[in-house]
Design a protein around this motif. Structure first.
Motif, PDB file in Angstrom:
ATOM      1  N   ASN A 164       7.704 -13.978  -0.093  1.00 37.21           N
ATOM      2  CA  ASN A 164       6.574 -13.084  -0.294  1.00 37.21           C
ATOM      3  C   ASN A 164       6.105 -13.180  -1.750  1.00 37.21           C
ATOM      4  O   ASN A 164       6.365 -14.184  -2.418  1.00 37.21           O
ATOM      5  CB  ASN A 164       6.959 -11.646   0.072  1.00 37.21           C
ATOM      6  N   LYS A 165       5.451 -12.122  -2.238  1.00 37.99           N
ATOM      7  CA  LYS A 165       5.024 -12.070  -3.631  1.00 37.99           C
ATOM      8  C   LYS A 165       5.508 -10.778  -4.271  1.00 37.99           C
ATOM      9  O   LYS A 165       4.813 -10.158  -5.083  1.00 37.99           O
ATOM     10  CB  LYS A 165       3.498 -12.177  -3.716  1.00 37.99           C
ATOM     11  N   LEU A 166       6.707 -10.383  -3.894  1.00 40.65           N
ATOM     12  CA  LEU A 166       7.275  -9.142  -4.404  1.00 40.65           C
ATOM     13  C   LEU A 166       7.605  -9.290  -5.889  1.00 40.65           C
ATOM     14  O   LEU A 166       8.004 -10.365  -6.341  1.00 40.65           O
ATOM     15  CB  LEU A 166       8.531  -8.781  -3.612  1.00 40.65           C
ATOM     16  N   SER A 167       7.463  -8.210  -6.618  1.00 46.09           N
ATOM     17  CA  SER A 167       7.670  -8.255  -8.064  1.00 46.09           C
ATOM     18  C   SER A 167       8.577  -7.114  -8.498  1.00 46.09           C
ATOM     19  O   SER A 167       9.081  -6.339  -7.685  1.00 46.09           O
ATOM     20  CB  SER A 167       6.315  -8.175  -8.785  1.00 46.09           C
ATOM     21  N   ASN A 216      12.175 -16.842  -3.329  1.00 43.09           N
ATOM     22  CA  ASN A 216      10.756 -17.203  -3.337  1.00 43.09           C
ATOM     23  C   ASN A 216       9.855 -15.976  -3.438  1.00 43.09           C
ATOM     24  O   ASN A 216       8.967 -15.754  -2.613  1.00 43.09           O
ATOM     25  CB  ASN A 216      10.413 -18.030  -2.088  1.00 43.09           C
ATOM     26  N   ASN A 217      10.124 -15.176  -4.439  1.00 41.35           N
ATOM     27  CA  ASN A 217       9.279 -14.045  -4.795  1.00 41.35           C
ATOM     28  C   ASN A 217       9.024 -14.093  -6.289  1.00 41.35           C
ATOM     29  O   ASN A 217       9.156 -15.145  -6.920  1.00 41.35           O
ATOM     30  CB  ASN A 217       9.957 -12.726  -4.385  1.00 41.35           C
ATOM     31  N   ASN A 263      12.477 -12.649   1.759  1.00 43.16           N
ATOM     32  CA  ASN A 263      12.132 -13.911   1.108  1.00 43.16           C
ATOM     33  C   ASN A 263      10.740 -14.398   1.504  1.00 43.16           C
ATOM     34  O   ASN A 263      10.194 -14.044   2.545  1.00 43.16           O
ATOM     35  CB  ASN A 263      13.178 -14.984   1.432  1.00 43.16           C
ATOM     36  N   LYS A 281       2.714 -11.992   2.870  1.00 43.72           N
ATOM     37  CA  LYS A 281       2.038 -11.976   1.572  1.00 43.72           C
ATOM     38  C   LYS A 281       2.201 -10.606   0.924  1.00 43.72           C
ATOM     39  O   LYS A 281       1.288 -10.084   0.283  1.00 43.72           O
ATOM     40  CB  LYS A 281       0.561 -12.316   1.756  1.00 43.72           C
ATOM     41  N   ASN A 289      12.955 -17.044  -8.132  1.00 46.11           N
ATOM     42  CA  ASN A 289      12.273 -15.842  -8.576  1.00 46.11           C
ATOM     43  C   ASN A 289      12.012 -15.981 -10.072  1.00 46.11           C
ATOM     44  O   ASN A 289      12.005 -17.097 -10.602  1.00 46.11           O
ATOM     45  CB  ASN A 289      13.116 -14.601  -8.265  1.00 46.11           C
ATOM     46  N   THR A 329       3.290  -7.671  -1.557  1.00 43.52           N
ATOM     47  CA  THR A 329       3.287  -7.573  -3.019  1.00 43.52           C
ATOM     48  C   THR A 329       3.948  -6.264  -3.463  1.00 43.52           C
ATOM     49  O   THR A 329       4.349  -5.446  -2.647  1.00 43.52           O
ATOM     50  CB  THR A 329       1.840  -7.619  -3.556  1.00 43.52           C
ATOM     51  N   VAL A 337      16.157 -12.575  -0.873  1.00 41.35           N
ATOM     52  CA  VAL A 337      14.911 -12.212  -1.564  1.00 41.35           C
ATOM     53  C   VAL A 337      14.326 -13.418  -2.295  1.00 41.35           C
ATOM     54  O   VAL A 337      13.543 -13.261  -3.236  1.00 41.35           O
ATOM     55  CB  VAL A 337      15.133 -11.040  -2.549  1.00 41.35           C
TER      56      VAL A 337
END
Length: 557
Positions: free
Chosen positions: A327-330, A350-351, A325, A304, A375, A306, A348
């Motif tokens: 996660n909730k990286l932005s 599914n962020n 891949n 999780k 993404n 970020t 990477v």
């Protein structure tokens, strides 16, 4: 005169010892042999007479004549250097503890060997340095007495059927260097004393049922080179002391239930392999990752996490694989990623990564796999420089809002492309005939777009194609019989299109097909009778009002 007599008596004693096995050793070995019903190597056939020191797999001390080693591994090399894989069927006799001078027991990889570790092993074999029983069917709990083996250096018990908790006094094995218990059924907590094993170099206990937290003083393993606690049910945070493992090269903590932030890493300059994936870690990727100058593979996937991907990752010049891949990286991919000249794989997906892609990625000449799927990247069209990466063979750009026709510049990858996923985009037009020039292609996924027209005949040139997924488009026409020429197909998904006509009889030639979905089309007629078509569930054909025959309802006369 007396001295000569004593000398001859000593020599006689040594000769006798060399020619005759100690009674306890002989009894222990004979009882072991009796417990074995089958030995495909034939080594136990040499266990005849009383001179056990000449038996296959037995080593004795030249001075005392006592047996010091039993070496009967399933994998071994014969006298003519031929590698052999053998097995034994039977039980480990408790009488093996009669061999009081044993220093090494290697009964690994014998597959059919069962039984338990004798409960008295720690009291009866005080000189034991190596116990290797991996790859068998040995069960039961680890006896508490094993903690009394003060000279034990190597303990290999992996891939067996051990269960229960680890002995609480395991930390007494101060000489232990190698501890490998993976792939058993151990449960409970890691003993608090475990970090007393200050000489430990390898600690592998993955694929068990361990619970509780990682000991807070895990950093006390000053000489540890490999730590694998993956695939358990460990909870809590990753202790900050882990940063003190200055000699470590491998840390695998993946597939647990760990929480909290990734601790500060800046001292593990030898760390080459790090897996923290499939946990519940939160917070940002620490900038301190840039200090891991030896890192080759890192997986932080399915947590999780970020925040942005830190630009310090560009310092990892040895990096070959990076999995971020799930996660909730932005934010955007950092330009520094172009400095990863050895990078082979970048995932990477599914962020919440945004575009545009940094032009510096064009420097990734060794990149083989690129996954940017799902993404907030709006590619509109696939950049030419991206598809000109010379080593790129796997491209995953699902859900990247690509518009227009299937990019013609994909032809530039024709000599290397093995997997292509452009699903869940806004592609329109027909599937181009030049797709048949991608002769190395194994997987093609163009599903969930707005493609029209028929399946082009040149697609049958893809002799290595194993997966073809065209579902949820507006494709029409009949199912081409020539598609059956792609005999390598393992998965064929054509559901939710506008296909008409009959299922060609030649589809029975799909001998490798494991998954088929033709549902929700306008197909009609009888399903060709025979394998593999009749083995698929009804759902593979449902939603075609004109279809009948197994596995659907019988056709009406």
């Amino acid at each position: 005169m007396c001295s000569k007599i004593l000398f001859f008596l000593a020599v006689f004693t040594l000769i006798a010892a060399a020619e005759k096995c100690h009674p306890n050793d002989l009894k222990g070995l004979i009882n072991f042999k009796t417990g074995i019903f089958s030995d495909t190597s034939g080594r136990l056939d040499t266990w005849i007479g009383h001179n056990c020191c000449e038996w296959d797999g037995i080593t004795c001390d030249n001075g005392t004549g006592r047996v010091t080693q039993i070496n009967l591994p399933g994998f071994y090399t014969s006298s003519d250097d031929t590698p052999l894989q053998t097995s034994m069927i039977g039980n480990i006799s408790p009488s093996i503890t009669l061999l009081a001078s044993l220093e090494a027991i290697d009964l690994s990889g014998l597959v059919g060997l069962t039984g338990e570790i004798p409960p008295s092993i720690g009291f009866r074999l005080p000189n034991l340095k190596k116990l290797s029983l991996w790859g068998n069917r040995i069960e039961g709990t680890l006896p508490e007495s094993i903690c009394e083996l003060s000279k034990l250096e190597d303990l290999y018990l992996y891939e067996n059927r051990f269960f229960g908790s680890l002995p609480g006094n395991l930390g007494k094995l101060k000489s232990l260097k190698m501890l490998d218990l993976h792939s058993n059924r151990f449960s409970g907590f890691l003993p608090e004393t475990i970090t007393n094993l200050t000489n430990l170099e390898r600690f592998c206990i993955q694929n068990n049922f361990l619970t509780g937290e990682i000991p807070g003083n895990i950093g006390d393993f000053q000489g540890l080179k490999e730590l694998d606690l993956s695939n358990n049910s460990l909870t809590g945070k990753i202790p900050a002391s882990i940063n003190k493992l200055k000699a470590v090269s491998t840390i695998y903590l993946n597939n647990n239930q760990l929480i909290g932030k990734i601790p500060f890493f800046n001292q593990m300059s030898t760390l080459g392999f790090l897996r923290l994936n499939d946990n519940k870690l939160t917070g940002k990727i620490p900038n301190s990752f840039g200090y891991l100058i030896s890192l080759q593979r890192v997986s932080l996937a399915y947590n999780k996490l970020t925040g942005p991907i830190p630009s310090s990752l560009g310092n990892l010049r040895s990096l070959t694989e990076m999995y971020l891949n799930g996660n909730k990286l932005s934010g955007q991919l950092p330009r520094s990623i172009g400095r990863l000249s050895n990078l082979l794989m970048l995932r990477v997906s599914n962020n919440m990564i945004e575009g545009p892609l940094p032009r510096d990625m064009a420097l990734l000449e060794n990149l083989q796999t690129l996954d940017l799927s799902f993404n907030r990247i709006n590619l509109s069209s696939v950049p030419d420089w991206l598809l000109k990466l010379p080593s790129l063979s796997r491209i995953f750009l699902a859900g990247c809002k690509i518009q227009g026709e299937i990019p013609g510049n994909l032809v530039s990858t024709s000599s290397s492309l093995q997997e292509l996923d452009l699903s869940d985009n806004n592609l329109t037009g027909q599937i181009p005939g030049w797709i048949g020039r991608l002769t190395e292609l194994y997987s093609l996924n163009l599903s969930a777009n707005f493609l029209v027209g028929e399946i082009p005949n040149p697609i049958t040139n893809l002799a290595r194609l194993g997966i073809l997924d065209l579902h949820s488009n507006k494709l029409e026409g009949g199912l081409p019989p020539s598609l059956a020429n792609v005999s390598s197909l393992e998965r064929l998904k054509l559901q939710k299109n506008h296909f008409t006509g009959k299922i060609p009889n030649v589809f029975l030639n799909f001998k490798n097909l494991q998954e088929l979905d033709l549902s929700d089309n306008f197909l009609e007629g009888k399903i060709p009778f025979g394998k593999p078509l009749i083995d698929f569930p009804k759902g593979s054909y449902s939603g075609n009002k004109g279809l009948c025959g197994l596995p659907l309802e019988p056709c009406r006369p």
